[in-house]
Design an enzyme around this catalytic site. Structure first.
Site, short mmCIF file in Angstrom:
data_model
loop_
_atom_site.label_atom_id
_atom_site.label_comp_id
_atom_site.label_asym_id
_atom_site.label_seq_id
_atom_site.Cartn_x
_atom_site.Cartn_y
_atom_site.Cartn_z
N ARG A 34 0.81 -1.21 0.00
CA ARG A 34 0.00 0.00 0.00
C ARG A 34 0.85 1.26 0.00
O ARG A 34 0.29 2.36 -0.05
CB ARG A 34 -0.87 0.02 1.26
CG ARG A 34 -2.30 -0.45 1.07
CD ARG A 34 -2.96 -0.41 2.43
NE ARG A 34 -4.38 -0.22 2.37
CZ ARG A 34 -5.26 -1.21 2.40
NH1 ARG A 34 -4.87 -2.46 2.44
NH2 ARG A 34 -6.55 -0.95 2.39
N ARG A 45 -21.15 -1.81 2.97
CA ARG A 45 -20.53 -3.15 2.92
C ARG A 45 -20.89 -3.99 4.14
O ARG A 45 -20.88 -3.51 5.27
CB ARG A 45 -19.02 -3.01 2.81
CG ARG A 45 -18.28 -4.34 3.02
CD ARG A 45 -16.87 -4.32 2.51
NE ARG A 45 -15.99 -3.42 3.23
CZ ARG A 45 -14.74 -3.16 2.86
NH1 ARG A 45 -14.23 -3.73 1.78
NH2 ARG A 45 -14.01 -2.33 3.56
P1 ADP Z 1 -10.08 -2.25 2.37
O1 ADP Z 1 -10.75 -3.56 2.05
O2 ADP Z 1 -11.08 -1.22 2.71
O3 ADP Z 1 -9.11 -1.84 1.32
P2 ADP Z 1 -8.31 -3.60 4.26
O4 ADP Z 1 -9.11 -4.66 4.91
O5 ADP Z 1 -7.39 -4.02 3.17
O6 ADP Z 1 -9.28 -2.45 3.74
O7 ADP Z 1 -7.47 -2.82 5.36
C1 ADP Z 1 -8.08 -2.29 6.52
C2 ADP Z 1 -7.08 -1.43 7.26
O8 ADP Z 1 -5.96 -2.25 7.68
C3 ADP Z 1 -6.47 -0.29 6.47
O9 ADP Z 1 -7.26 0.88 6.50
C4 ADP Z 1 -5.13 -0.09 7.20
O10 ADP Z 1 -5.31 0.63 8.40
C5 ADP Z 1 -4.73 -1.53 7.56
N1 ADP Z 1 -3.91 -2.14 6.52
C6 ADP Z 1 -4.25 -3.18 5.73
N2 ADP Z 1 -3.26 -3.47 4.87
C7 ADP Z 1 -2.27 -2.59 5.12
C8 ADP Z 1 -1.00 -2.34 4.55
N3 ADP Z 1 -0.52 -3.07 3.53
N4 ADP Z 1 -0.25 -1.34 5.07
C9 ADP Z 1 -0.68 -0.59 6.10
N5 ADP Z 1 -1.88 -0.76 6.67
C10 ADP Z 1 -2.68 -1.74 6.19
P1 ADP Z 2 -12.21 -3.89 -1.14
O1 ADP Z 2 -11.74 -5.24 -0.66
O2 ADP Z 2 -11.46 -3.41 -2.34
O3 ADP Z 2 -12.23 -2.87 -0.05
P2 ADP Z 2 -14.85 -5.18 -1.41
O4 ADP Z 2 -14.59 -6.31 -2.35
O5 ADP Z 2 -15.03 -5.51 0.00
O6 ADP Z 2 -13.72 -4.03 -1.63
O7 ADP Z 2 -16.14 -4.40 -1.96
C1 ADP Z 2 -16.64 -3.23 -1.30
C2 ADP Z 2 -18.16 -3.18 -1.43
O8 ADP Z 2 -18.54 -3.01 -2.79
C3 ADP Z 2 -18.88 -4.45 -0.96
O9 ADP Z 2 -20.10 -4.07 -0.37
C4 ADP Z 2 -19.10 -5.23 -2.25
O10 ADP Z 2 -20.25 -6.07 -2.14
C5 ADP Z 2 -19.31 -4.12 -3.25
N1 ADP Z 2 -18.79 -4.45 -4.59
C6 ADP Z 2 -17.65 -5.14 -4.90
N2 ADP Z 2 -17.49 -5.24 -6.23
C7 ADP Z 2 -18.54 -4.60 -6.80
C8 ADP Z 2 -18.95 -4.34 -8.18
N3 ADP Z 2 -18.21 -4.77 -9.20
N4 ADP Z 2 -20.08 -3.64 -8.35
C9 ADP Z 2 -20.82 -3.19 -7.31
N5 ADP Z 2 -20.50 -3.40 -6.01
C10 ADP Z 2 -19.38 -4.09 -5.76
#
Ligand code: ADP
Ligand code: ADP
Ligand code: ZN
Length: 204
Positions: free
Chosen positions: A88, A122
């Site tokens: 990230r 979500r």
């Molecule tokens: P999202 O699905 O919304 O992208 P993640 O589940 O990947 O979120 O991450 C949730 C939180 O965990 C981030 O907002 C950050 O605080 C922390 N985190 C996850 N991956 C990393 C990373 N590679 N470096 C730093 N912080 C991380």
């Molecule tokens: P990330 O891991 O990148 O943070 P998620 O896969 O958890 O994202 O998706 C975030 C939200 O958007 C969830 O509520 C999921 O159901 C929805 N979502 C994911 N892909 C799509 C898509 N292609 N179109 C509409 N909604 C989506």
């Protein structure tokens, strides 16, 4: 195949990761999931990470890099793996390049305006990690595995806004970084879930 899934919070990384991991039989390694597990179990790493995650900030590079480095040494990563949410920052990407080679970086490209709604709506399965959205799902049990559906603490609007700013400043530069290494594959993340997956499979 060693794959990275890149994209803003809410771009659909987790949703696609579950599908890619199933199809290609490679482990899905989500640093966010690893932190949430540690928080739940009250480990030292979990306690440290929670303070950052609650504020929508990144956990320090050295903490994350060590976790990933150890995880990639496990046996199930021998024939490839899928990294979701790591790297990230440029520093994490540089550290990763010293540990392993990457075959493909899939960038889920999406209009940032769509993300606040995706994230605040979500819902997630506690057991298999499947992502749902309240616009199309209102159950309390996962349709895939029957697991409990919950909302992440950091999917509230204040934390979401901070995560999106962090993405712009610290993670977006990785698109250019991997593009210059000729491994970047851009996918239109604004399409429906099945179409996004179809495009990913085509490009792999
Ligand atoms: P999202 O699905 O919304 O992208 P993640 O589940 O990947 O979120 O991450 C949730 C939180 O965990 C981030 O907002 C950050 O605080 C922390 N985190 C996850 N991956 C990393 C990373 N590679 N470096 C730093 N912080 C991380
Ligand atoms: P990330 O891991 O990148 O943070 P998620 O896969 O958890 O994202 O998706 C975030 C939200 O958007 C969830 O509520 C999921 O159901 C929805 N979502 C994911 N892909 C799509 C898509 N292609 N179109 C509409 N909604 C989506
Ligand atoms: Zn489930």
């Amino acid at each position: 195949m060693n794959i990275i899934l890149l994209g803003a919070p809410g771009a659909g990384k987790g949703t696609q990761a579950v599908r890619i991991s199933e199809k290609y039989k490679i482990p899905h390694i989500s640093t966010g999931d690893i932190f949430r597990k540690n928080i739940k179990e009250g480990t030292p790493v979990g306690l440290k990470a929670k303070a950052y995650i609650d504020k929508g900030q990144l956990v320090p590079d050295e903490v994350v890099v060590e976790i990933v480095e150890n995880r990639l040494k496990e046996k199930d990563c021998k024939n490839g793996y899928l990294l979701d949410g790591f790297p990230r920052t440029l520093a994490q990407a540089e550290a990763l390049s010293k540990i392993t080679d990457i075959d493909a970086v899939i960038n889920l490209d999406i209009d940032l305006k769509l993300l606040a709604d995706r994230l605040t709506g979500r819902r997630i399965c506690r057991d298999c990690g499947e992502s749902y959205h309240i616009s199309s799902f209102s159950g309390s049990e996962c349709t895939k595995c029957g697991g409990e559906i919950y909302q992440r603490d950091d999917d509230n609007i204040e934390t979401v806004n901070s995560r999106l700013t962090v993405y712009e400043n610290q993670t977006k530069p990785l698109i250019e970084y991997y593009s210059s290494k000729n491994v970047l594959k851009n996918i239109d993340g604004g399409q429906d879930i099945d179409k996004v997956f179809e495009d990913i499979v085509k490009t792999l």
